[in-house]
Design a protein around this motif. Sequence first.
Motif, PDB file in Angstrom:
ATOM      1  N   LEU A 183       6.003 -18.233  11.896  1.00 12.06           N
ATOM      2  CA  LEU A 183       6.946 -17.241  12.409  1.00 12.06           C
ATOM      3  C   LEU A 183       7.842 -17.824  13.491  1.00 12.06           C
ATOM      4  O   LEU A 183       7.384 -18.568  14.363  1.00 12.06           O
ATOM      5  CB  LEU A 183       6.197 -16.050  13.002  1.00 12.06           C
ATOM      6  N   ARG A 184       9.091 -17.442  13.451  1.00  9.54           N
ATOM      7  CA  ARG A 184       9.995 -17.753  14.550  1.00  9.54           C
ATOM      8  C   ARG A 184       9.761 -16.770  15.691  1.00  9.54           C
ATOM      9  O   ARG A 184       9.241 -15.667  15.469  1.00  9.54           O
ATOM     10  CB  ARG A 184      11.451 -17.663  14.066  1.00  9.54           C
ATOM     11  N   PRO A 185      10.106 -17.127  16.919  1.00 14.82           N
ATOM     12  CA  PRO A 185       9.924 -16.200  18.044  1.00 14.82           C
ATOM     13  C   PRO A 185      10.567 -14.841  17.760  1.00 14.82           C
ATOM     14  O   PRO A 185      11.704 -14.765  17.291  1.00 14.82           O
ATOM     15  CB  PRO A 185      10.623 -16.913  19.197  1.00 14.82           C
ATOM     16  N   GLY A 186       9.815 -13.777  18.014  1.00 15.83           N
ATOM     17  CA  GLY A 186      10.294 -12.429  17.753  1.00 15.83           C
ATOM     18  C   GLY A 186      10.109 -11.967  16.331  1.00 15.83           C
ATOM     19  O   GLY A 186      10.402 -10.804  16.003  1.00 15.83           O
ATOM     20  N   GLY A 187       9.631 -12.860  15.454  1.00 14.90           N
ATOM     21  CA  GLY A 187       9.448 -12.509  14.046  1.00 14.90           C
ATOM     22  C   GLY A 187       8.205 -11.674  13.819  1.00 14.90           C
ATOM     23  O   GLY A 187       7.337 -11.553  14.687  1.00 14.90           O
ATOM     24  N   VAL A 188       8.108 -11.096  12.618  1.00 14.72           N
ATOM     25  CA  VAL A 188       7.012 -10.196  12.301  1.00 14.72           C
ATOM     26  C   VAL A 188       6.207 -10.739  11.116  1.00 14.72           C
ATOM     27  O   VAL A 188       6.763 -11.234  10.141  1.00 14.72           O
ATOM     28  CB  VAL A 188       7.524  -8.765  11.977  1.00 14.72           C
ATOM     29  N   LEU A 189       4.889 -10.685  11.257  1.00 17.44           N
ATOM     30  CA  LEU A 189       3.964 -10.934  10.154  1.00 17.44           C
ATOM     31  C   LEU A 189       3.371  -9.598   9.744  1.00 17.44           C
ATOM     32  O   LEU A 189       2.866  -8.851  10.586  1.00 17.44           O
ATOM     33  CB  LEU A 189       2.841 -11.883  10.580  1.00 17.44           C
ATOM     34  N   ALA A 190       3.434  -9.285   8.457  1.00 17.43           N
ATOM     35  CA  ALA A 190       2.884  -8.027   7.940  1.00 17.43           C
ATOM     36  C   ALA A 190       2.006  -8.333   6.747  1.00 17.43           C
ATOM     37  O   ALA A 190       2.421  -9.056   5.829  1.00 17.43           O
ATOM     38  CB  ALA A 190       4.002  -7.068   7.541  1.00 17.43           C
ATOM     39  N   VAL A 191       0.794  -7.791   6.756  1.00 17.17           N
ATOM     40  CA  VAL A 191      -0.129  -7.982   5.642  1.00 17.17           C
ATOM     41  C   VAL A 191      -0.595  -6.624   5.144  1.00 17.17           C
ATOM     42  O   VAL A 191      -0.921  -5.735   5.929  1.00 17.17           O
ATOM     43  CB  VAL A 191      -1.339  -8.858   6.033  1.00 17.17           C
ATOM     44  N   ALA A 192      -0.596  -6.468   3.840  1.00 16.95           N
ATOM     45  CA  ALA A 192      -1.152  -5.269   3.223  1.00 16.95           C
ATOM     46  C   ALA A 192      -2.571  -5.603   2.801  1.00 16.95           C
ATOM     47  O   ALA A 192      -2.785  -6.439   1.916  1.00 16.95           O
ATOM     48  CB  ALA A 192      -0.319  -4.851   2.013  1.00 16.95           C
ATOM     49  N   GLU A 193      -3.547  -5.001   3.473  1.00 19.97           N
ATOM     50  CA  GLU A 193      -4.955  -5.284   3.212  1.00 19.97           C
ATOM     51  C   GLU A 193      -5.772  -4.025   3.473  1.00 19.97           C
ATOM     52  O   GLU A 193      -5.347  -3.146   4.223  1.00 19.97           O
ATOM     53  CB  GLU A 193      -5.466  -6.421   4.106  1.00 19.97           C
ATOM     54  N   GLY A 194      -6.977  -3.992   2.891  1.00 18.07           N
ATOM     55  CA  GLY A 194      -7.864  -2.856   3.138  1.00 18.07           C
ATOM     56  C   GLY A 194      -7.254  -1.562   2.629  1.00 18.07           C
ATOM     57  O   GLY A 194      -6.534  -1.522   1.650  1.00 18.07           O
ATOM     58  N   GLY A 195      -7.563  -0.480   3.304  1.00 17.62           N
ATOM     59  CA  GLY A 195      -6.985   0.798   2.924  1.00 17.62           C
ATOM     60  C   GLY A 195      -7.962   1.679   2.172  1.00 17.62           C
ATOM     61  O   GLY A 195      -9.121   1.334   1.950  1.00 17.62           O
ATOM     62  N   LEU A 196      -7.473   2.830   1.783  1.00 20.30           N
ATOM     63  CA  LEU A 196      -8.298   3.836   1.121  1.00 20.30           C
ATOM     64  C   LEU A 196      -8.261   3.665  -0.401  1.00 20.30           C
ATOM     65  O   LEU A 196      -7.332   3.076  -0.944  1.00 20.30           O
ATOM     66  CB  LEU A 196      -7.808   5.236   1.499  1.00 20.30           C
ATOM     67  N   PRO A 197      -9.260   4.230  -1.105  1.00 15.50           N
ATOM     68  CA  PRO A 197      -9.294   4.092  -2.566  1.00 15.50           C
ATOM     69  C   PRO A 197      -8.166   4.837  -3.250  1.00 15.50           C
ATOM     70  O   PRO A 197      -7.701   5.875  -2.788  1.00 15.50           O
ATOM     71  CB  PRO A 197     -10.645   4.712  -2.949  1.00 15.50           C
ATOM     72  N   MET A 198      -7.751   4.294  -4.371  1.00 15.78           N
ATOM     73  CA  MET A 198      -6.837   4.984  -5.263  1.00 15.78           C
ATOM     74  C   MET A 198      -7.581   6.115  -5.962  1.00 15.78           C
ATOM     75  O   MET A 198      -8.768   6.009  -6.254  1.00 15.78           O
ATOM     76  CB  MET A 198      -6.313   3.992  -6.297  1.00 15.78           C
ATOM     77  N   ARG A 199      -6.885   7.209  -6.231  1.00 13.03           N
ATOM     78  CA  ARG A 199      -7.455   8.314  -6.988  1.00 13.03           C
ATOM     79  C   ARG A 199      -6.513   8.693  -8.123  1.00 13.03           C
ATOM     80  O   ARG A 199      -5.293   8.678  -7.960  1.00 13.03           O
ATOM     81  CB  ARG A 199      -7.705   9.521  -6.084  1.00 13.03           C
ATOM     82  N   PHE A 200      -7.106   9.011  -9.284  1.00 17.47           N
ATOM     83  CA  PHE A 200      -6.262   9.358 -10.421  1.00 17.47           C
ATOM     84  C   PHE A 200      -6.896  10.382 -11.352  1.00 17.47           C
ATOM     85  O   PHE A 200      -6.283  10.769 -12.343  1.00 17.47           O
ATOM     86  CB  PHE A 200      -5.878   8.102 -11.215  1.00 17.47           C
ATOM     87  N   LEU A 201      -8.119  10.837 -11.058  1.00 17.25           N
ATOM     88  CA  LEU A 201      -8.772  11.841 -11.891  1.00 17.25           C
ATOM     89  C   LEU A 201      -9.451  12.888 -11.009  1.00 17.25           C
ATOM     90  O   LEU A 201      -9.879  12.583  -9.887  1.00 17.25           O
ATOM     91  CB  LEU A 201      -9.842  11.189 -12.785  1.00 17.25           C
ATOM     92  N   PRO A 202      -9.589  14.123 -11.513  1.00 13.42           N
ATOM     93  CA  PRO A 202     -10.373  15.120 -10.774  1.00 13.42           C
ATOM     94  C   PRO A 202     -11.832  14.682 -10.677  1.00 13.42           C
ATOM     95  O   PRO A 202     -12.291  13.796 -11.408  1.00 13.42           O
ATOM     96  CB  PRO A 202     -10.239  16.386 -11.642  1.00 13.42           C
ATOM     97  N   ARG A 203     -12.578  15.320  -9.777  1.00 10.48           N
ATOM     98  CA  ARG A 203     -13.995  14.990  -9.616  1.00 10.48           C
ATOM     99  C   ARG A 203     -14.766  15.210 -10.902  1.00 10.48           C
ATOM    100  O   ARG A 203     -15.591  14.395 -11.301  1.00 10.48           O
ATOM    101  CB  ARG A 203     -14.604  15.834  -8.485  1.00 10.48           C
ATOM    102  N   ASP A 204     -14.504  16.320 -11.587  1.00 14.49           N
ATOM    103  CA  ASP A 204     -15.182  16.633 -12.839  1.00 14.49           C
ATOM    104  C   ASP A 204     -14.153  16.581 -13.959  1.00 14.49           C
ATOM    105  O   ASP A 204     -13.215  17.386 -13.991  1.00 14.49           O
ATOM    106  CB  ASP A 204     -15.821  18.024 -12.763  1.00 14.49           C
TER     107      ASP A 204
END
Length: 317
Positions: A170-191
């Motif tokens: 990174l250059r001075p003042g630059g930003v590092l961003a990582v997409a990691e972890g997080g909550l589970p995906m959902r795509f179906l009802p419980r039943d």
Amino acid sequence: MRGTLPGMSADATTHGNHAGHGHGHGHGHGHGHQTDIDWEAMADTLENAGELRLPVLRATAARLRELLGPGHEVRRILDAGSGPGVMTCVLAEEFPTAEVVAVDGTQALLDRTLARAERLGLGGRVTVRHADLPDGLDAGLGTADVVWSSMAVHHLGDQQGALDALAGVLRPGGVLAVAEGGLPMRFLPRDIGLGAPGIQARLDAVQEEWFALMRSELPGYVPAVDDWPAMLAAAGLTEVTSFTRVLDIPAPLPTPARTYLASYLTRIRDTATESLPPSDLTTLDALLSPSAPTSILHRPDAFLLSPTTIFAGLRPS
């Protein structure tokens, strides 16, 4: 959900991206699991996942601009572990004066990145480098004002070492961003009317087991608590923050979302044969039966709700 079987949950939520290795990760074991990942074979799924998530990716890129603050000139961006380049091109659109370099260990995915950039009229500003992470950062990639990495760091044995390397370009003042972890995906009802209710929670547990195994088999594996803000701070970054963007596609799903979910469930079915009870395997088979009304390709109750959490920090000026 963690970056388990690469999908649109934490591993892809796929952010349209994937880990930056062209080689497999781990060696499997004798219990019906397989932790090697053929990224080239997943190219269509990765690109489809990224295109589904374009609203989230664009909102993320806009947030990165905000984090840099007014007046910060962005001349160069690295997308570390770029996959088929969906986010690479989004970053090029958000930062129209910057060169954006896609870095990945799978040449076929870099080829897709270049083709995508050409289709979008970004070819003059999007370039690619074939390199594994994190060692590739020492291969003359140069510095950058923005470093983005989606679901790649957890495929490296030493996560802290990887973040140190990413922060180091990174250059001075630059930003590092990582997409990691997080909550589970959902795509179906419980039943869902098939087998025992709550199958998604049981699939989550199987994938957590897969993820732990995959991590433990990585070269140079170093156990670490997934405290991403603390790891970014340890890499020398300041103003560390996090934010979450949510993909919300309600039922009934369009065909691309159904196709993605079918691929996602197929990978689970192929790798978790001995980790799920027979009743759940039967349910998976019903969800994957192409012509059956129970299939994820046809059922009217399928939706797609997928959060993406991004952790970011600035290099002190």
